[in-house]
Design a protein around this motif. Structure first.
Motif, PDB file in Angstrom:
ATOM      1  N   HIS A 135       0.837  -1.203   0.000  1.00 47.65           N
ATOM      2  CA  HIS A 135       0.000   0.000   0.000  1.00 47.65           C
ATOM      3  C   HIS A 135       0.870   1.251   0.000  1.00 47.65           C
ATOM      4  CE1 HIS A 135       0.920   0.750   4.246  1.00 47.65           C
ATOM      5  NE2 HIS A 135       0.855  -0.563   4.378  1.00 47.65           N
ATOM      6  N   THR A 136       0.229   2.391  -0.226  1.00 47.51           N
ATOM      7  CA  THR A 136       0.915   3.680  -0.162  1.00 47.51           C
ATOM      8  C   THR A 136       0.766   4.253   1.247  1.00 47.51           C
ATOM      9  OG1 THR A 136      -1.040   4.967  -0.750  1.00 47.51           O
ATOM     10  CG2 THR A 136       0.311   4.118  -2.580  1.00 47.51           C
ATOM     11  N   ALA A 137       1.360   5.399   1.482  1.00 48.72           N
ATOM     12  CA  ALA A 137       1.205   6.082   2.765  1.00 48.72           C
ATOM     13  C   ALA A 137      -0.088   6.899   2.814  1.00 48.72           C
ATOM     14  CB  ALA A 137       2.404   7.007   3.019  1.00 48.72           C
ATOM     15  N   GLN A 138      -0.742   7.052   1.678  1.00 45.21           N
ATOM     16  CA  GLN A 138      -1.991   7.820   1.593  1.00 45.21           C
ATOM     17  C   GLN A 138      -3.104   7.091   2.330  1.00 45.21           C
ATOM     18  OE1 GLN A 138      -2.397  10.821   0.032  1.00 45.21           O
ATOM     19  NE2 GLN A 138      -4.500  10.851   0.730  1.00 45.21           N
ATOM     20  N   PRO A 139      -3.791   7.762   3.290  1.00 47.82           N
ATOM     21  CA  PRO A 139      -4.881   7.112   4.021  1.00 47.82           C
ATOM     22  C   PRO A 139      -6.073   6.762   3.124  1.00 47.82           C
ATOM     23  CG  PRO A 139      -4.137   9.084   5.169  1.00 47.82           C
ATOM     24  CD  PRO A 139      -3.497   9.100   3.812  1.00 47.82           C
ATOM     25  N   CYS A 188      -6.620  -3.307  -0.866  1.00 48.20           N
ATOM     26  CA  CYS A 188      -6.599  -1.854  -0.980  1.00 48.20           C
ATOM     27  C   CYS A 188      -5.152  -1.372  -1.046  1.00 48.20           C
ATOM     28  CB  CYS A 188      -7.306  -1.213   0.212  1.00 48.20           C
ATOM     29  SG  CYS A 188      -7.410   0.592   0.110  1.00 48.20           S
ATOM     30  N   GLN A 189      -4.894  -0.437  -1.939  1.00 48.42           N
ATOM     31  CA  GLN A 189      -3.537   0.060  -2.105  1.00 48.42           C
ATOM     32  C   GLN A 189      -3.270   1.309  -1.283  1.00 48.42           C
ATOM     33  OE1 GLN A 189      -2.563   0.315  -6.254  1.00 48.42           O
ATOM     34  NE2 GLN A 189      -2.862  -1.860  -6.560  1.00 48.42           N
ATOM     35  N   MET A 190      -4.171   1.639  -0.367  1.00 50.53           N
ATOM     36  CA  MET A 190      -3.985   2.798   0.505  1.00 50.53           C
ATOM     37  C   MET A 190      -3.829   2.321   1.945  1.00 50.53           C
ATOM     38  SD  MET A 190      -6.788   5.275  -1.220  1.00 50.53           S
ATOM     39  CE  MET A 190      -6.015   6.871  -1.218  1.00 50.53           C
ATOM     40  N   ALA A 191      -3.297   3.194   2.787  1.00 49.73           N
ATOM     41  CA  ALA A 191      -3.034   2.854   4.191  1.00 49.73           C
ATOM     42  C   ALA A 191      -4.336   2.742   4.984  1.00 49.73           C
ATOM     43  CB  ALA A 191      -2.135   3.917   4.819  1.00 49.73           C
ATOM     44  N   HIS A 192      -4.435   1.691   5.776  1.00 46.69           N
ATOM     45  CA  HIS A 192      -5.570   1.482   6.668  1.00 46.69           C
ATOM     46  C   HIS A 192      -5.152   1.837   8.085  1.00 46.69           C
ATOM     47  CE1 HIS A 192      -7.800  -1.536   3.852  1.00 46.69           C
ATOM     48  NE2 HIS A 192      -7.860  -0.285   3.435  1.00 46.69           N
ATOM     49  N   GLY A 193      -5.390   3.066   8.461  1.00 45.27           N
ATOM     50  CA  GLY A 193      -5.107   3.518   9.824  1.00 45.27           C
ATOM     51  C   GLY A 193      -3.765   4.205   9.981  1.00 45.27           C
ATOM     52  N   ASP A 218       7.446   6.085   2.932  1.00 49.06           N
ATOM     53  CA  ASP A 218       7.251   7.407   2.324  1.00 49.06           C
ATOM     54  C   ASP A 218       6.872   8.473   3.356  1.00 49.06           C
ATOM     55  OD1 ASP A 218       7.848   6.390  -0.162  1.00 49.06           O
ATOM     56  OD2 ASP A 218       5.749   6.182  -0.775  1.00 49.06           O
ATOM     57  N   ALA A 219       6.554   8.058   4.588  1.00 48.99           N
ATOM     58  CA  ALA A 219       6.117   9.016   5.603  1.00 48.99           C
ATOM     59  C   ALA A 219       6.951   8.997   6.883  1.00 48.99           C
ATOM     60  CB  ALA A 219       4.654   8.746   5.966  1.00 48.99           C
ATOM     61  N   PHE A 220       7.460   7.818   7.285  1.00 50.67           N
ATOM     62  CA  PHE A 220       8.136   7.665   8.569  1.00 50.67           C
ATOM     63  C   PHE A 220       9.309   8.625   8.718  1.00 50.67           C
ATOM     64  CE2 PHE A 220      11.171   5.300  11.367  1.00 50.67           C
ATOM     65  CZ  PHE A 220      10.410   5.337  12.526  1.00 50.67           C
ATOM     66  N   ARG A 221       9.258   9.424   9.765  1.00 52.46           N
ATOM     67  CA  ARG A 221      10.296  10.397  10.123  1.00 52.46           C
ATOM     68  C   ARG A 221      10.661  11.366   8.997  1.00 52.46           C
ATOM     69  NH1 ARG A 221      14.326   7.121  14.249  1.00 52.46           N
ATOM     70  NH2 ARG A 221      12.760   6.900  15.857  1.00 52.46           N
ATOM     71  N   THR A 222       9.670  11.741   8.198  1.00 54.50           N
ATOM     72  CA  THR A 222       9.902  12.723   7.145  1.00 54.50           C
ATOM     73  C   THR A 222       9.499  14.129   7.588  1.00 54.50           C
ATOM     74  OG1 THR A 222       7.757  12.258   6.127  1.00 54.50           O
ATOM     75  CG2 THR A 222       9.668  11.038   5.270  1.00 54.50           C
ATOM     76  N   GLN A 281      13.322   7.363  -0.178  1.00 59.30           N
ATOM     77  CA  GLN A 281      14.228   6.994  -1.264  1.00 59.30           C
ATOM     78  C   GLN A 281      13.525   6.049  -2.226  1.00 59.30           C
ATOM     79  OE1 GLN A 281      17.622   5.267   0.639  1.00 59.30           O
ATOM     80  NE2 GLN A 281      18.059   7.095   1.825  1.00 59.30           N
ATOM     81  N   PRO A 282      13.412   6.448  -3.492  1.00 60.13           N
ATOM     82  CA  PRO A 282      12.816   5.533  -4.470  1.00 60.13           C
ATOM     83  C   PRO A 282      13.597   4.216  -4.496  1.00 60.13           C
ATOM     84  CG  PRO A 282      13.196   7.706  -5.434  1.00 60.13           C
ATOM     85  CD  PRO A 282      13.860   7.692  -4.075  1.00 60.13           C
ATOM     86  N   GLY A 283      12.870   3.121  -4.538  1.00 62.63           N
ATOM     87  CA  GLY A 283      13.523   1.817  -4.596  1.00 62.63           C
ATOM     88  C   GLY A 283      13.761   1.198  -3.229  1.00 62.63           C
ATOM     89  N   LEU A 284      13.666   1.994  -2.154  1.00 62.40           N
ATOM     90  CA  LEU A 284      13.877   1.447  -0.816  1.00 62.40           C
ATOM     91  C   LEU A 284      12.804   0.417  -0.490  1.00 62.40           C
ATOM     92  CD1 LEU A 284      15.520   1.473   1.794  1.00 62.40           C
ATOM     93  CD2 LEU A 284      14.018   3.272   2.635  1.00 62.40           C
ATOM     94  N   MET A 285      11.602   0.631  -1.022  1.00 57.92           N
ATOM     95  CA  MET A 285      10.483  -0.268  -0.742  1.00 57.92           C
ATOM     96  C   MET A 285      10.831  -1.708  -1.106  1.00 57.92           C
ATOM     97  SD  MET A 285       7.469  -0.499   0.398  1.00 57.92           S
ATOM     98  CE  MET A 285       7.059   1.217   0.399  1.00 57.92           C
ATOM     99  N   HIS A 286      11.536  -1.890  -2.198  1.00 61.95           N
ATOM    100  CA  HIS A 286      11.843  -3.235  -2.661  1.00 61.95           C
ATOM    101  C   HIS A 286      13.340  -3.515  -2.612  1.00 61.95           C
ATOM    102  CE1 HIS A 286       7.690  -3.522  -3.851  1.00 61.95           C
ATOM    103  NE2 HIS A 286       7.821  -2.383  -4.477  1.00 61.95           N
ATOM    104  N   GLY A 287      14.062  -2.753  -1.805  1.00 62.25           N
ATOM    105  CA  GLY A 287      15.517  -2.895  -1.718  1.00 62.25           C
ATOM    106  C   GLY A 287      15.922  -4.207  -1.086  1.00 62.25           C
ATOM    107  N   ALA A 288      16.035  -5.241  -1.875  1.00 60.04           N
ATOM    108  CA  ALA A 288      16.327  -6.585  -1.367  1.00 60.04           C
ATOM    109  C   ALA A 288      17.640  -6.636  -0.601  1.00 60.04           C
ATOM    110  CB  ALA A 288      16.345  -7.583  -2.514  1.00 60.04           C
ATOM    111  N   GLY A 289      18.640  -5.904  -1.062  1.00 62.06           N
ATOM    112  CA  GLY A 289      19.934  -5.932  -0.393  1.00 62.06           C
ATOM    113  C   GLY A 289      19.855  -5.396   1.019  1.00 62.06           C
TER     114      GLY A 289
END
Length: 142
Positions: free
Chosen positions: A42-46, A62-67, A76-80, A107-115
């Motif tokens: 999901h995204t950070a959008q409620p 749902c691709q939006m944040a639940h709560g 995309d939101a934590f400590r920004t 950071q783009p790509g952090l979401m799926h940053g396997a390394g």
């Protein structure tokens, strides 16, 4: 610490086989309010439906944040943004930075940053303790 908060905290399932305080455990438990989906889902959008009725017809699809937990701990939101209480914050879990040094830039790509995530082991099953999370003071979850 930030990676654990964003990707594992209340997402990874608790492996403890004994009764314990869910508020002190960083892992997810069946029926827990703070339990959340992995942020890649999901995204950070409620979600407007979830925000008004606490339910969503799309459920986990749902691709939006639940709560607030899913929105606030999303990469995309934590400590920004800075916390209004700064270093005086008493929340047990605060989604905001307490000074400029804690601010993150998504950071783009952090979401799926396997390394980066491969190095983050799921404690518990292998007898490893969870990282010590320092998100604020001893006050209520926020």
């Amino acid at each position: 610490e930030d990676l654990f908060a964003m990707y594992v905290f209340k997402v990874g399932h608790c492996s403890k086989q004994f009764v314990h305080d869910w508020k002190e455990c960083p892992y997810a438990h069946e029926g827990e309010t703070a339990r959340r989906r992995h942020p890649a889902q999901h995204t950070a959008q409620p979600c407007p439906e979830f925000k008004t009725s606490k339910t969503c017809p799309r459920s986990d699809k749902c691709q939006m944040a639940h709560g607030p937990w899913e929105a606030g701990l999303h990469p995309d939101a934590f400590r920004t943004n800075l916390c209004a209480y700064g270093r005086a914050c008493q929340r047990r879990m605060c989604f905001f930075a307490h000074d400029v040094s804690e601010l993150r830039t998504p950071q783009p790509g952090l979401m799926h940053g396997a390394g980066q995530l491969a190095a983050l082991k799921m404690p518990g099953g292998a007898g490893q303790p969870a990282p010590t999370l320092n998100f604020g003071g001893p006050g209520a979850l926020g």
